[in-house]
Write a protein that holds these residues in place. Structure first.
Motif, short mmCIF file in Angstrom:
data_model
loop_
_atom_site.label_atom_id
_atom_site.label_comp_id
_atom_site.label_asym_id
_atom_site.label_seq_id
_atom_site.Cartn_x
_atom_site.Cartn_y
_atom_site.Cartn_z
N LYS A 3 0.85 -1.20 0.00
CA LYS A 3 0.00 0.00 0.00
C LYS A 3 0.89 1.25 0.00
O LYS A 3 1.80 1.37 0.82
CB LYS A 3 -0.92 -0.01 1.21
CG LYS A 3 -1.90 -1.18 1.24
CD LYS A 3 -2.90 -1.05 2.36
CE LYS A 3 -2.23 -1.12 3.71
NZ LYS A 3 -3.23 -1.03 4.83
N VAL A 4 0.58 2.16 -0.93
CA VAL A 4 1.43 3.34 -1.12
C VAL A 4 0.62 4.62 -1.01
O VAL A 4 -0.47 4.73 -1.57
CB VAL A 4 2.12 3.30 -2.51
CG1 VAL A 4 3.06 4.49 -2.66
CG2 VAL A 4 2.88 1.99 -2.70
N LEU A 5 1.15 5.57 -0.29
CA LEU A 5 0.59 6.91 -0.19
C LEU A 5 1.51 7.85 -0.97
O LEU A 5 2.74 7.75 -0.86
CB LEU A 5 0.52 7.34 1.28
CG LEU A 5 0.17 8.81 1.57
CD1 LEU A 5 -1.26 9.12 1.14
CD2 LEU A 5 0.36 9.12 3.05
N ILE A 6 0.94 8.76 -1.74
CA ILE A 6 1.72 9.70 -2.54
C ILE A 6 1.42 11.12 -2.08
O ILE A 6 0.26 11.48 -1.85
CB ILE A 6 1.37 9.58 -4.04
CG1 ILE A 6 1.58 8.15 -4.53
CG2 ILE A 6 2.21 10.54 -4.88
CD1 ILE A 6 1.01 7.89 -5.90
N ALA A 7 2.47 11.93 -1.94
CA ALA A 7 2.28 13.32 -1.55
C ALA A 7 3.16 14.22 -2.40
O ALA A 7 4.38 14.08 -2.43
CB ALA A 7 2.62 13.51 -0.07
N ASP A 8 2.51 15.15 -3.12
CA ASP A 8 3.22 16.11 -3.96
C ASP A 8 2.25 17.25 -4.25
O ASP A 8 1.06 17.00 -4.49
CB ASP A 8 3.68 15.45 -5.27
CG ASP A 8 4.75 16.26 -5.98
OD1 ASP A 8 4.48 17.43 -6.34
OD2 ASP A 8 5.86 15.74 -6.19
N ASP A 9 2.74 18.49 -4.23
CA ASP A 9 1.84 19.61 -4.50
C ASP A 9 1.62 19.84 -5.99
O ASP A 9 0.85 20.73 -6.37
CB ASP A 9 2.36 20.90 -3.84
CG ASP A 9 3.75 21.28 -4.30
OD1 ASP A 9 4.46 20.42 -4.84
OD2 ASP A 9 4.14 22.45 -4.11
N ALA A 33 -1.91 13.18 -1.38
CA ALA A 33 -1.95 14.43 -0.62
C ALA A 33 -1.21 15.51 -1.38
O ALA A 33 -0.31 15.25 -2.18
CB ALA A 33 -1.32 14.23 0.76
N ALA A 34 -1.58 16.78 -1.11
CA ALA A 34 -0.96 17.92 -1.78
C ALA A 34 0.02 18.65 -0.86
O ALA A 34 0.68 19.59 -1.30
CB ALA A 34 -2.03 18.89 -2.27
N ASP A 35 0.11 18.24 0.39
CA ASP A 35 1.06 18.84 1.32
C ASP A 35 1.41 17.82 2.40
O ASP A 35 0.75 16.80 2.56
CB ASP A 35 0.51 20.13 1.93
CG ASP A 35 -0.78 19.90 2.73
OD1 ASP A 35 -0.69 19.33 3.83
OD2 ASP A 35 -1.85 20.28 2.25
N ASP A 54 7.21 14.16 -1.85
CA ASP A 54 8.01 15.24 -2.40
C ASP A 54 8.61 16.01 -1.23
O ASP A 54 8.05 16.03 -0.13
CB ASP A 54 7.12 16.15 -3.26
CG ASP A 54 7.90 17.26 -3.93
OD1 ASP A 54 9.09 17.02 -4.24
OD2 ASP A 54 7.35 18.34 -4.14
N ILE A 55 9.74 16.66 -1.45
CA ILE A 55 10.36 17.42 -0.37
C ILE A 55 9.77 18.81 -0.25
O ILE A 55 9.38 19.26 0.83
CB ILE A 55 11.89 17.49 -0.55
CG1 ILE A 55 12.51 16.13 -0.24
CG2 ILE A 55 12.50 18.56 0.36
CD1 ILE A 55 14.01 16.10 -0.28
N ARG A 56 9.65 19.51 -1.37
CA ARG A 56 9.17 20.89 -1.36
C ARG A 56 7.65 20.91 -1.41
O ARG A 56 7.05 20.85 -2.48
CB ARG A 56 9.73 21.65 -2.56
CG ARG A 56 11.24 21.67 -2.64
CD ARG A 56 11.85 22.64 -1.65
NE ARG A 56 13.25 22.92 -1.96
CZ ARG A 56 14.06 23.64 -1.23
NH1 ARG A 56 13.61 24.18 -0.11
NH2 ARG A 56 15.31 23.86 -1.59
N MET A 57 7.01 20.96 -0.24
CA MET A 57 5.55 21.03 -0.18
C MET A 57 5.13 22.09 0.83
O MET A 57 5.87 22.37 1.77
CB MET A 57 4.95 19.67 0.23
CG MET A 57 5.11 18.57 -0.80
SD MET A 57 4.17 17.08 -0.36
CE MET A 57 5.05 16.52 1.11
N PRO A 58 3.95 22.68 0.66
CA PRO A 58 3.48 23.70 1.60
C PRO A 58 3.04 23.09 2.93
O PRO A 58 2.84 21.88 3.05
CB PRO A 58 2.30 24.33 0.86
CG PRO A 58 1.81 23.26 -0.06
CD PRO A 58 3.03 22.49 -0.48
N ALA A 65 7.35 15.71 7.26
CA ALA A 65 6.32 14.67 7.27
C ALA A 65 6.94 13.30 7.52
O ALA A 65 6.40 12.49 8.27
CB ALA A 65 5.57 14.67 5.94
N ALA A 66 8.10 13.05 6.90
CA ALA A 66 8.79 11.77 7.10
C ALA A 66 9.15 11.58 8.56
O ALA A 66 9.03 10.48 9.11
CB ALA A 66 10.04 11.72 6.22
N ALA A 67 9.61 12.66 9.21
CA ALA A 67 10.00 12.57 10.61
C ALA A 67 8.81 12.18 11.49
O ALA A 67 8.93 11.34 12.39
CB ALA A 67 10.59 13.91 11.08
#
Length: 212
Positions: A3-9, A33-35, A54-58, A65-67
């Motif tokens: 199961k994978v979650l994706i986050a990028d703005d 997710a967008a942030d 993604d690293i650069r997100m609002p 988020a990873a932490a």
């Protein structure tokens, strides 16, 4: 099923990565997710195996988020980005991200990275590994004391396991290489972390590179 979650703005990136993951058997996208803040919320709700961030997100960036995800034991974070600045790599290593690959990686590389991270391994793009090695090989400041070998109390078998963790092998791959049970490998890694005073397996890899 992984199961994978994706986050990028960038919705185009989310769509592209979702298509790559969805087109492979054994993978399921459970949220987007967008942030970073939304990514953490979705991780708590869906309990993915891997979060591709993604690293650069609002609101909250990917490293933050990873932490949180690692602290709460929500999932294994894999950082996917176009940015390869040294300070970002250092931050990713500090929080214990399980992987750091670039967005221009091939679809096969992205799928392979997700699979390895889901299985407990670590994945870093070749450029990232090159930076880690150069950072570690940089000369010490004059007058600074030599660093202690945190692995000095490890048994020969534990040292073997640490070396394979540094290569980026997953628990299953280490078990196959050393003809051990998966549970035995997990126990060895827990012991290595305790003896070396480390918090996560990414630190094992970095400290092993430092050891030479």
């Amino acid at each position: 099923m992984i199961k994978v979650l994706i986050a990028d703005d960038d919705p185009i990136i989310v769509q592209g990565v979702s298509m790559i993951i969805g087109s492979n058997d054994g993978f399921e996208v459970v949220g987007a997710a967008a942030d970073g803040r939304e990514a953490v919320r979705l991780a708590r709700e869906t309990r993915p195996d891997v979060a591709v961030l993604d690293i650069r997100m609002p609101l909250m960036n990917g490293i933050e988020a990873a932490a949180v995800m690692l602290k709460e034991g929500l999932c294994a974070p894999l950082l996917l980005t176009t940015f390869d600045e040294p300070e970002l790599i250092a931050d990713a290593l500090t929080v214990g991200a399980r992987g750091y690959i670039l967005k221009n990686s091939s679809a096969e590389s992205i799928i392979s990275a997700i699979r390895v991270v889901a299985d407990g391994g670590t994945v870093f793009a070749p450029d990232v590994i090159g930076y880690i090695r150069s950072m570690i090989k940089s000369p010490q400041r004059a007058g600074s004391p030599p660093q202690k070998d945190v692995f000095q109390d490890l048994s020969p078998r534990e040292l073997e396991v640490a070396a394979l963790v540094a290569e980026g092998l997953s628990n299953t791959q280490i078990a196959e290489r050393l003809f051990l049970a998966d549970g035995t490998v997990r126990n060895h890694i827990s012991t290595i972390l305790e003896k070396a005073g480390l918090e996560h397996r990414t630190q094992i890899a970095v400290k092993f590179f430092e050891r030479g």
